[in-house]
Scaffold this motif. Structure first.
Motif, PDB file in Angstrom:
ATOM      1  N   MET A   1       3.321   7.068 -13.863  1.00 30.52           N
ATOM      2  CA  MET A   1       2.904   7.469 -12.527  1.00 30.52           C
ATOM      3  C   MET A   1       1.970   8.661 -12.665  1.00 30.52           C
ATOM      4  SD  MET A   1       3.498   6.991  -9.054  1.00 30.52           S
ATOM      5  CE  MET A   1       4.753   5.791  -9.312  1.00 30.52           C
ATOM      6  N   SER A   2       0.940   8.682 -11.848  1.00 34.42           N
ATOM      7  CA  SER A   2       0.002   9.792 -11.882  1.00 34.42           C
ATOM      8  C   SER A   2      -0.112  10.447 -10.506  1.00 34.42           C
ATOM      9  CB  SER A   2      -1.376   9.301 -12.344  1.00 34.42           C
ATOM     10  OG  SER A   2      -1.870   8.358 -11.433  1.00 34.42           O
ATOM     11  N   VAL A   3      -0.832  11.527 -10.454  1.00 34.49           N
ATOM     12  CA  VAL A   3      -1.045  12.261  -9.202  1.00 34.49           C
ATOM     13  C   VAL A   3      -1.785  11.372  -8.209  1.00 34.49           C
ATOM     14  CG1 VAL A   3      -2.258  14.225  -8.179  1.00 34.49           C
ATOM     15  CG2 VAL A   3      -1.080  14.489 -10.375  1.00 34.49           C
ATOM     16  N   VAL A   4      -1.378  11.436  -6.950  1.00 34.85           N
ATOM     17  CA  VAL A   4      -2.040  10.687  -5.876  1.00 34.85           C
ATOM     18  C   VAL A   4      -2.640  11.704  -4.910  1.00 34.85           C
ATOM     19  CG1 VAL A   4      -1.738   9.045  -3.997  1.00 34.85           C
ATOM     20  CG2 VAL A   4      -0.398   8.786  -6.094  1.00 34.85           C
ATOM     21  N   HIS A   5      -3.895  11.528  -4.577  1.00 34.49           N
ATOM     22  CA  HIS A   5      -4.603  12.409  -3.643  1.00 34.49           C
ATOM     23  C   HIS A   5      -4.706  11.687  -2.297  1.00 34.49           C
ATOM     24  CE1 HIS A   5      -8.587  14.769  -2.748  1.00 34.49           C
ATOM     25  NE2 HIS A   5      -7.656  14.990  -1.849  1.00 34.49           N
ATOM     26  N   PHE A   6      -4.045  12.217  -1.299  1.00 35.88           N
ATOM     27  CA  PHE A   6      -4.073  11.638   0.045  1.00 35.88           C
ATOM     28  C   PHE A   6      -5.132  12.377   0.854  1.00 35.88           C
ATOM     29  CE2 PHE A   6       0.307  11.065  -1.419  1.00 35.88           C
ATOM     30  CZ  PHE A   6       0.455   9.698  -1.258  1.00 35.88           C
ATOM     31  N   LYS A   7      -6.294  11.805   0.986  1.00 35.61           N
ATOM     32  CA  LYS A   7      -7.377  12.445   1.726  1.00 35.61           C
ATOM     33  C   LYS A   7      -7.162  12.289   3.227  1.00 35.61           C
ATOM     34  CE  LYS A   7     -10.803  11.803  -1.862  1.00 35.61           C
ATOM     35  NZ  LYS A   7     -12.131  11.277  -2.186  1.00 35.61           N
ATOM     36  N   LYS A   8      -7.465  13.349   3.956  1.00 34.45           N
ATOM     37  CA  LYS A   8      -7.303  13.340   5.414  1.00 34.45           C
ATOM     38  C   LYS A   8      -8.086  12.191   6.040  1.00 34.45           C
ATOM     39  CE  LYS A   8      -7.699  16.352   9.428  1.00 34.45           C
ATOM     40  NZ  LYS A   8      -8.001  17.712   9.895  1.00 34.45           N
ATOM     41  N   THR A   9      -9.267  11.922   5.531  1.00 36.81           N
ATOM     42  CA  THR A   9     -10.121  10.872   6.102  1.00 36.81           C
ATOM     43  C   THR A   9      -9.579   9.466   5.850  1.00 36.81           C
ATOM     44  OG1 THR A   9     -11.472  10.926   4.095  1.00 36.81           O
ATOM     45  CG2 THR A   9     -12.229  12.253   5.965  1.00 36.81           C
ATOM     46  N   ASP A  10      -8.660   9.314   4.910  1.00 40.68           N
ATOM     47  CA  ASP A  10      -8.109   8.002   4.578  1.00 40.68           C
ATOM     48  C   ASP A  10      -6.776   7.706   5.257  1.00 40.68           C
ATOM     49  OD1 ASP A  10     -10.285   7.625   2.919  1.00 40.68           O
ATOM     50  OD2 ASP A  10      -9.198   8.187   1.091  1.00 40.68           O
ATOM     51  N   ARG A  11      -6.231   8.649   6.020  1.00 37.52           N
ATOM     52  CA  ARG A  11      -4.923   8.450   6.648  1.00 37.52           C
ATOM     53  C   ARG A  11      -4.979   7.347   7.689  1.00 37.52           C
ATOM     54  NH1 ARG A  11      -3.957  14.493   7.819  1.00 37.52           N
ATOM     55  NH2 ARG A  11      -3.689  15.186   5.696  1.00 37.52           N
ATOM     56  N   ALA A  12      -3.977   6.485   7.644  1.00 35.86           N
ATOM     57  CA  ALA A  12      -3.846   5.407   8.633  1.00 35.86           C
ATOM     58  C   ALA A  12      -2.596   5.685   9.470  1.00 35.86           C
ATOM     59  CB  ALA A  12      -3.739   4.063   7.938  1.00 35.86           C
ATOM     60  N   PHE A  13      -2.805   6.036  10.743  1.00 37.95           N
ATOM     61  CA  PHE A  13      -1.681   6.303  11.641  1.00 37.95           C
ATOM     62  C   PHE A  13      -1.266   5.015  12.338  1.00 37.95           C
ATOM     63  CE2 PHE A  13      -3.155  10.576  11.036  1.00 37.95           C
ATOM     64  CZ  PHE A  13      -2.015  11.347  11.149  1.00 37.95           C
ATOM     65  N   GLU A  14       0.038   4.855  12.515  1.00 36.05           N
ATOM     66  CA  GLU A  14       0.574   3.723  13.262  1.00 36.05           C
ATOM     67  C   GLU A  14       1.477   4.257  14.365  1.00 36.05           C
ATOM     68  OE1 GLU A  14       4.168   2.191  10.543  1.00 36.05           O
ATOM     69  OE2 GLU A  14       2.215   2.055   9.565  1.00 36.05           O
ATOM     70  N   ALA A  15       1.649   3.462  15.402  1.00 35.64           N
ATOM     71  CA  ALA A  15       2.451   3.868  16.553  1.00 35.64           C
ATOM     72  C   ALA A  15       3.863   4.240  16.123  1.00 35.64           C
ATOM     73  CB  ALA A  15       2.503   2.747  17.577  1.00 35.64           C
ATOM     74  N   TYR A  16       4.412   5.245  16.801  1.00 40.37           N
ATOM     75  CA  TYR A  16       5.774   5.692  16.540  1.00 40.37           C
ATOM     76  C   TYR A  16       6.435   5.920  17.889  1.00 40.37           C
ATOM     77  CZ  TYR A  16       9.648   8.442  14.690  1.00 40.37           C
ATOM     78  OH  TYR A  16      10.899   8.901  14.357  1.00 40.37           O
ATOM     79  N   GLY A  17       7.540   5.287  18.156  1.00 38.25           N
ATOM     80  CA  GLY A  17       8.208   5.429  19.443  1.00 38.25           C
ATOM     81  C   GLY A  17       7.656   4.459  20.472  1.00 38.25           C
ATOM     82  N   ASP A  18       7.895   4.771  21.739  1.00 30.90           N
ATOM     83  CA  ASP A  18       7.553   3.863  22.830  1.00 30.90           C
ATOM     84  C   ASP A  18       6.089   3.895  23.260  1.00 30.90           C
ATOM     85  OD1 ASP A  18      10.202   3.080  22.922  1.00 30.90           O
ATOM     86  OD2 ASP A  18      10.722   4.588  24.427  1.00 30.90           O
ATOM     87  N   ASP A  19       5.398   5.008  23.042  1.00 32.55           N
ATOM     88  CA  ASP A  19       4.029   5.148  23.524  1.00 32.55           C
ATOM     89  C   ASP A  19       3.088   5.447  22.360  1.00 32.55           C
ATOM     90  OD1 ASP A  19       1.622   5.752  24.737  1.00 32.55           O
ATOM     91  OD2 ASP A  19       2.522   6.925  26.346  1.00 32.55           O
ATOM     92  N   PRO A  20       2.363   4.427  21.868  1.00 29.14           N
ATOM     93  CA  PRO A  20       1.515   4.615  20.689  1.00 29.14           C
ATOM     94  C   PRO A  20       0.383   5.619  20.888  1.00 29.14           C
ATOM     95  CG  PRO A  20       1.078   2.492  21.708  1.00 29.14           C
ATOM     96  CD  PRO A  20       2.280   3.079  22.404  1.00 29.14           C
ATOM     97  N   LYS A  21       0.044   5.928  22.127  1.00 32.92           N
ATOM     98  CA  LYS A  21      -1.017   6.911  22.372  1.00 32.92           C
ATOM     99  C   LYS A  21      -0.485   8.339  22.277  1.00 32.92           C
ATOM    100  CE  LYS A  21      -3.735   3.859  25.249  1.00 32.92           C
ATOM    101  NZ  LYS A  21      -4.211   3.560  26.587  1.00 32.92           N
ATOM    102  N   ARG A  22       0.831   8.493  22.323  1.00 36.22           N
ATOM    103  CA  ARG A  22       1.423   9.834  22.348  1.00 36.22           C
ATOM    104  C   ARG A  22       2.162  10.205  21.068  1.00 36.22           C
ATOM    105  NH1 ARG A  22       0.637  11.775  27.345  1.00 36.22           N
ATOM    106  NH2 ARG A  22       0.409  10.302  29.037  1.00 36.22           N
ATOM    107  N   ALA A  23       2.499   9.234  20.237  1.00 32.42           N
ATOM    108  CA  ALA A  23       3.178   9.514  18.975  1.00 32.42           C
ATOM    109  C   ALA A  23       2.701   8.521  17.918  1.00 32.42           C
ATOM    110  CB  ALA A  23       4.694   9.418  19.142  1.00 32.42           C
ATOM    111  N   ALA A  24       2.386   9.056  16.741  1.00 31.97           N
ATOM    112  CA  ALA A  24       1.913   8.214  15.642  1.00 31.97           C
ATOM    113  C   ALA A  24       2.346   8.835  14.325  1.00 31.97           C
ATOM    114  CB  ALA A  24       0.391   8.076  15.697  1.00 31.97           C
ATOM    115  N   ILE A  25       2.410   7.997  13.300  1.00 31.55           N
ATOM    116  CA  ILE A  25       2.875   8.455  11.987  1.00 31.55           C
ATOM    117  C   ILE A  25       2.007   7.853  10.888  1.00 31.55           C
ATOM    118  CG2 ILE A  25       4.556   6.589  11.770  1.00 31.55           C
ATOM    119  CD1 ILE A  25       6.485   8.630  10.552  1.00 31.55           C
ATOM    120  N   ALA A  26       1.720   8.659   9.891  1.00 28.52           N
ATOM    121  CA  ALA A  26       1.012   8.194   8.693  1.00 28.52           C
ATOM    122  C   ALA A  26       1.960   8.426   7.519  1.00 28.52           C
ATOM    123  CB  ALA A  26      -0.287   8.967   8.496  1.00 28.52           C
TER     124      ALA A  26
END
Length: 118
Positions: free
Chosen positions: A1-26
């Motif tokens: 296993m090697s170091v993983v760089h999570f770039k801000k520009t590559d984040r994929a947010f998905e809906a979290y909870g009942d309202d996808p416009k108000r809560a999301a998770i990456a």
């Protein structure tokens, strides 16, 4: 296993909870990368997401105002504040333009099943 760089520009947010416009998770670190811990970035804006954590969780407020409700107790945080939440805590995640980083243990909490008493 090697170091993983999570770039801000590559984040994929998905809906979290009942309202996808108000809560999301990456989700960043999951069982495919680690056998012990999970981590990610979440956003909360004018919402309340009820949950009982099935893991120990560390939350760092990055932007906005994040609020954690635990029963009658309310923890209001601003950027730089850190919360530690023990496994089994019934809570609500809330925020006003909030972005948080979270880390949790164990990473495989979904496959371990719900502990007794929760």
């Amino acid at each position: 296993m090697s170091v993983v760089h999570f770039k801000k520009t590559d984040r994929a947010f998905e809906a979290y909870g009942d309202d996808p416009k108000r809560a999301a998770i990456a989700r960043l670190v999951g069982p495919e990368l680690s056998r012990t811990m999970g981590a990610g970035i979440a956003r909360f804006d004018d919402c309340s997401i009820a949950w009982t954590v099935l893991y120990d969780e560390l939350i760092v407020t990055l932007e906005g105002k994040f609020r954690l409700r635990v029963g009658e107790e309310v923890f209001d945080t601003v950027p730089g504040d850190v919360l530690w939440v023990p496994k089994g805590t019934a809570l609500a995640y809330e925020g006003e333009g909030a972005t948080v980083f979270y880390a949790l243990d164990p990473v495989d909490w979904k496959t371990r099943g719900k502990p007794e008493g929760i």
